[in-house]
Design a protein around this motif. Structure first.
Motif, PDB file in Angstrom:
ATOM      1  N   ARG B  30       0.831  -1.189   0.000  1.00 47.88           N
ATOM      2  CA  ARG B  30       0.000   0.000   0.000  1.00 47.88           C
ATOM      3  C   ARG B  30       0.872   1.247   0.000  1.00 47.88           C
ATOM      4  NH1 ARG B  30      -3.849   2.421   4.615  1.00 47.88           N
ATOM      5  NH2 ARG B  30      -1.855   2.217   5.708  1.00 47.88           N
ATOM      6  N   VAL B  31       0.474   2.233  -0.822  1.00 46.04           N
ATOM      7  CA  VAL B  31       1.119   3.541  -0.790  1.00 46.04           C
ATOM      8  C   VAL B  31       0.029   4.562  -0.524  1.00 46.04           C
ATOM      9  CG1 VAL B  31       2.463   5.241  -2.075  1.00 46.04           C
ATOM     10  CG2 VAL B  31       2.860   2.801  -2.475  1.00 46.04           C
ATOM     11  N   ARG B  32       0.343   5.511   0.326  1.00 43.02           N
ATOM     12  CA  ARG B  32      -0.667   6.518   0.623  1.00 43.02           C
ATOM     13  C   ARG B  32       0.006   7.890   0.640  1.00 43.02           C
ATOM     14  NH1 ARG B  32       0.380   9.651   5.023  1.00 43.02           N
ATOM     15  NH2 ARG B  32      -0.201   8.514   6.870  1.00 43.02           N
ATOM     16  N   LEU B  33      -0.687   8.872   0.101  1.00 42.55           N
ATOM     17  CA  LEU B  33      -0.185  10.241   0.076  1.00 42.55           C
ATOM     18  C   LEU B  33      -1.110  11.133   0.896  1.00 42.55           C
ATOM     19  CD1 LEU B  33       0.578  10.602  -3.771  1.00 42.55           C
ATOM     20  CD2 LEU B  33       2.232  10.128  -1.930  1.00 42.55           C
ATOM     21  N   ALA B  34      -0.507  12.045   1.690  1.00 42.55           N
ATOM     22  CA  ALA B  34      -1.291  13.035   2.434  1.00 42.55           C
ATOM     23  C   ALA B  34      -1.243  14.346   1.652  1.00 42.55           C
ATOM     24  CB  ALA B  34      -0.702  13.220   3.830  1.00 42.55           C
ATOM     25  N   ARG B  35      -2.418  14.862   1.299  1.00 42.65           N
ATOM     26  CA  ARG B  35      -2.486  16.091   0.502  1.00 42.65           C
ATOM     27  C   ARG B  35      -3.508  17.045   1.102  1.00 42.65           C
ATOM     28  NH1 ARG B  35       1.655  14.383  -1.039  1.00 42.65           N
ATOM     29  NH2 ARG B  35       2.245  13.755  -3.163  1.00 42.65           N
ATOM     30  N   ASN B  36      -3.183  18.351   1.034  1.00 39.07           N
ATOM     31  CA  ASN B  36      -4.117  19.364   1.516  1.00 39.07           C
ATOM     32  C   ASN B  36      -4.301  20.441   0.463  1.00 39.07           C
ATOM     33  OD1 ASN B  36      -4.702  18.878   4.645  1.00 39.07           O
ATOM     34  ND2 ASN B  36      -2.603  18.212   4.162  1.00 39.07           N
ATOM     35  N   LEU B  37      -5.470  21.050   0.471  1.00 44.06           N
ATOM     36  CA  LEU B  37      -5.759  22.096  -0.512  1.00 44.06           C
ATOM     37  C   LEU B  37      -5.181  23.420  -0.025  1.00 44.06           C
ATOM     38  CD1 LEU B  37      -9.520  21.386  -1.376  1.00 44.06           C
ATOM     39  CD2 LEU B  37      -7.432  20.260  -2.209  1.00 44.06           C
ATOM     40  N   ILE B 127      -4.792   9.865  -0.233  1.00 41.42           N
ATOM     41  CA  ILE B 127      -4.945   9.003  -1.405  1.00 41.42           C
ATOM     42  C   ILE B 127      -4.222   7.692  -1.118  1.00 41.42           C
ATOM     43  CG2 ILE B 127      -4.619   8.876  -3.906  1.00 41.42           C
ATOM     44  CD1 ILE B 127      -4.067  11.952  -3.806  1.00 41.42           C
ATOM     45  N   GLN B 128      -4.871   6.597  -1.356  1.00 35.74           N
ATOM     46  CA  GLN B 128      -4.242   5.292  -1.099  1.00 35.74           C
ATOM     47  C   GLN B 128      -4.389   4.390  -2.311  1.00 35.74           C
ATOM     48  OE1 GLN B 128      -5.528   2.894   2.381  1.00 35.74           O
ATOM     49  NE2 GLN B 128      -6.764   1.655   1.011  1.00 35.74           N
ATOM     50  N   VAL B 129      -3.311   3.676  -2.623  1.00 40.82           N
ATOM     51  CA  VAL B 129      -3.390   2.660  -3.665  1.00 40.82           C
ATOM     52  C   VAL B 129      -2.894   1.339  -3.088  1.00 40.82           C
ATOM     53  CG1 VAL B 129      -2.330   1.838  -5.814  1.00 40.82           C
ATOM     54  CG2 VAL B 129      -3.284   4.142  -5.711  1.00 40.82           C
ATOM     55  N   ARG B 161      10.276  24.841   0.586  1.00 36.26           N
ATOM     56  CA  ARG B 161      11.307  24.406   1.532  1.00 36.26           C
ATOM     57  C   ARG B 161      10.974  23.036   2.126  1.00 36.26           C
ATOM     58  NH1 ARG B 161      13.013  27.482   6.985  1.00 36.26           N
ATOM     59  NH2 ARG B 161      14.558  25.955   7.714  1.00 36.26           N
ATOM     60  N   PHE B 162       9.729  22.844   2.545  1.00 39.86           N
ATOM     61  CA  PHE B 162       9.367  21.616   3.260  1.00 39.86           C
ATOM     62  C   PHE B 162       8.713  20.551   2.385  1.00 39.86           C
ATOM     63  CE2 PHE B 162       9.147  24.873   6.734  1.00 39.86           C
ATOM     64  CZ  PHE B 162      10.217  24.393   7.472  1.00 39.86           C
ATOM     65  N   GLY B 163       8.181  21.016   1.241  1.00 41.99           N
ATOM     66  CA  GLY B 163       7.428  20.063   0.419  1.00 41.99           C
ATOM     67  C   GLY B 163       5.940  20.152   0.726  1.00 41.99           C
ATOM     68  N   PHE B 164       5.220  19.008   0.595  1.00 39.97           N
ATOM     69  CA  PHE B 164       3.782  19.027   0.856  1.00 39.97           C
ATOM     70  C   PHE B 164       3.540  19.258   2.339  1.00 39.97           C
ATOM     71  CE2 PHE B 164       4.106  16.635  -3.110  1.00 39.97           C
ATOM     72  CZ  PHE B 164       3.194  17.346  -3.883  1.00 39.97           C
ATOM     73  N   THR B 174       7.283  14.555   1.562  1.00 41.60           N
ATOM     74  CA  THR B 174       6.669  13.845   0.441  1.00 41.60           C
ATOM     75  C   THR B 174       5.221  13.492   0.747  1.00 41.60           C
ATOM     76  OG1 THR B 174       7.313  11.724   1.353  1.00 41.60           O
ATOM     77  CG2 THR B 174       8.859  12.771  -0.154  1.00 41.60           C
ATOM     78  N   GLY B 175       4.913  13.447   2.064  1.00 39.64           N
ATOM     79  CA  GLY B 175       3.555  13.050   2.439  1.00 39.64           C
ATOM     80  C   GLY B 175       3.269  11.594   2.163  1.00 39.64           C
ATOM     81  N   ILE B 176       4.336  10.841   1.931  1.00 44.02           N
ATOM     82  CA  ILE B 176       4.122   9.452   1.530  1.00 44.02           C
ATOM     83  C   ILE B 176       4.223   8.523   2.731  1.00 44.02           C
ATOM     84  CG2 ILE B 176       6.534   8.788   1.084  1.00 44.02           C
ATOM     85  CD1 ILE B 176       5.603   7.367  -1.448  1.00 44.02           C
TER      86      ILE B 176
END
Lengths: 358, 358
Positions: B30-37, B127-129, B161-164, B174-176
């Protein structure tokens, strides 16, 4: 002493026949008399020569008696360990009687194994009669005739004041001990087995496990026996047992089973079916676990929980004996260490549990 | 959200397919990403109105994206408890996401359930795959394209500087998060599971049970995931996992299985056959026990211990999910209390375990 243990098909043992009155709860009834020969010291004081003479006298009189034809004589000092262990597992001699190298023997009626006379155990002779189900009177009539027949041929140690004299004071008097082997899985599952222990204690009765003193109640099998014999006739002891004490325990157990079926049917179905499933699938099986699982399956059969996919009661009863260490090794045909026995036991159970269904 | 759970026949769940590389040990990757608007506060500071807007934006962009056709949207605030619990059991939403009445949702690709996007969980979007077996690169390629597609439609909160940027500092960068679900019954039976725990701890990896944080490793199923994401690229994190860490654990497990089969074959046969026997005969079955028994049967199948009388792997895998509380109730078609579930679960297992053999 090989015939009754030859193959898994013919095990003889009276107490596993599951026949006779109340055999849903009572596996067997047993009466035993302690007798000593006049003119010889009690065994704790007896010399090896005394023991040899006692053995000779007993052999001659037991085998020459009317019972001769059906009785076989086993000289225990000459028997291999495994053979002696088989006799213990069949409840024909005590654990103590299986040990040591003193001259001693057992006479066993064959093939029914209802009668067994241990010579030079704690007393010169200990006569035992066993019956399937609750049949103490019948057992007593049998043992009484055997006792009379022996007494007509030799002289017992007897005091007009105390009655029959015995090595241990608890047996003085009638020398009788009655015991009943009960299958109490209902009380065990319901957590009410202490009810029996308390009641028994209040009446000076001993409650023991499957293999006598000190053994745990593996397989939910309990032995209840009287503790004192002095000052009461055989018939009084017997009547108490057969008409009052045991019927009460039987009713406790039946009530527990009825209540379980009414209130917790699924639990009982779960336990009994799982036990059968474990017996059919295990590849390693210890003796105690086997007995416990067989006990639950026996309960399931008594309560008709298996419909058409259950084993036959005869197979379950036979396995209760065949899974014991010495019987197992006899069945396999060679001595096995504990780890090998666990494998062989599981294999035997899988091969035999559904034998009657095939 | 009913189609993937309609009947026992079609369960969809990717992580139970037992396919893909190394699926004898690795159940899923499983890979998951943390994303914010961008332009909205993180959720701990967000108002109900913020959440509602985030939900709208996410829905429009996720559903309008190229993935639209295969994705179904589940508004969790409107879903019955049982439906939400089903999603938890399918590993499509977190336990936390199933609770509360805040505006929140999940988008799930159907029927493969490889992609799931939680909206308003801890971050605006997670998001998760998922993929059967060890297939992290493949999962990453998939999630990367989903991420790109979404990012082309809206603006993520991002710092050069920090990324996501994420609600919890451990996800910043990376939020990964990558995680692998492993079936380790060999190490468990051999008493060597601590070997994995120690190794994982030394590499700042988290080892958890079947249902994420705080849950025990029921069924010998473990999740190993990375703990930090800052300062490393997604590919670095992924490579560590796929090429070094997980192959080592797989080798531990295979070695444990080989050793067990060579040195303690009868023990493993005993445990696996008994587990199958219990599944086939139980009348009462708790969820954890069911999973543990199914785990052992899965091991037995992997080691070819059942010959012709074993169940099919597909049935065992399906039951790992169907015996979970919410799935069980969906399969039965009504809500059940815990006692009722134990009965229904045992009935279902008996009916389904040998389905493929009939």
């Amino acid at each position: 002493m090989t015939s009754p243990t030859e193959g898994p098909g013919d095990i003889g043992a009276e107490w596993l026949r599951t026949a006779g009155p109340d055999s849903d709860v009572v596996m067997s009834s047993r009466v035993r008399l302690a007798r000593n020969l006049a003119g010889f010291p009690f065994l704790p004081k007896a010399s090896r020569e005394d023991r040899r003479q006692i053995l000779d006298i007993a052999r001659r009189n037991v085998l020459d008696a009317a019972l001769a034809k059906q009785v076989m004589w086993v000289d225990l000092a000459d028997s291999p360990t495994l053979e002696r262990q088989v006799l213990v597992e069949r409840h024909l001699i005590s654990r103590q009687h299986a040990k040591g190298d003193e001259p001693r023997a057992v006479a066993v009626s064959s093939p029914d194994e209802r009668l067994a006379i241990m010579v030079n155990e704690e007393d010169h002779m200990r006569i035992q009669v066993m019956r399937s189900g609750l049949a103490l009177s019948e057992a007593f009539d049998h043992i009484d005739s055997v006792d009379d027949s022996i007494e007509s041929r030799l002289e017992y140690a007897f005091s007009p004041r105390f009655g029959f004299l015995t090595a241990c004071p608890t047996n003085v008097g009638t020398g009788i001990r009655v015991s009943v082997m009960l299958h109490l899985p209902g009380l065990k599952l319901a957590g009410e087995i202490d009810k029996v222990r308390r009641a028994a204690k209040g009446m000076s009765l001993a409650v023991r496990g499957f293999y006598g003193e000190g053994s745990d109640a593996v397989g939910d099998i309990y032995q209840i026996s009287n503790q004192t014999t002095l000052g009461r006739t055989e018939r009084q002891v017997l009547d108490d047992f057969e008409r009052q004490i045991i019927p009460k325990v039987i009713e406790y157990e039946r009530h527990a089973r009825r209540t379980l079926i009414q209130m917790r049917r699924t639990l009982v179905e779960d336990r009994t079916h799982r036990a059968l499933g474990a017996l059919r699938s295990a590849r390693l099986l210890a003796a105690d676990e086997a007995l416990q699982l067989l006990s639950l399956v026996r309960l399931g059969l008594m309560l008709n929980l298996f419909s058409s996919d259950g084993p036959e009661l005869a197979d379950v009863s036979r396995l209760m004996l065949l899974t014991q260490p010495a019987h197992l090794q006899k069945a396999i045909g060679r001595t096995l260490d504990q780890a090998q026995r666990r494998i062989a036991r599981a294999d035997l159970v899988r091969a035999e549990i559904d034998r009657g269904r095939r």
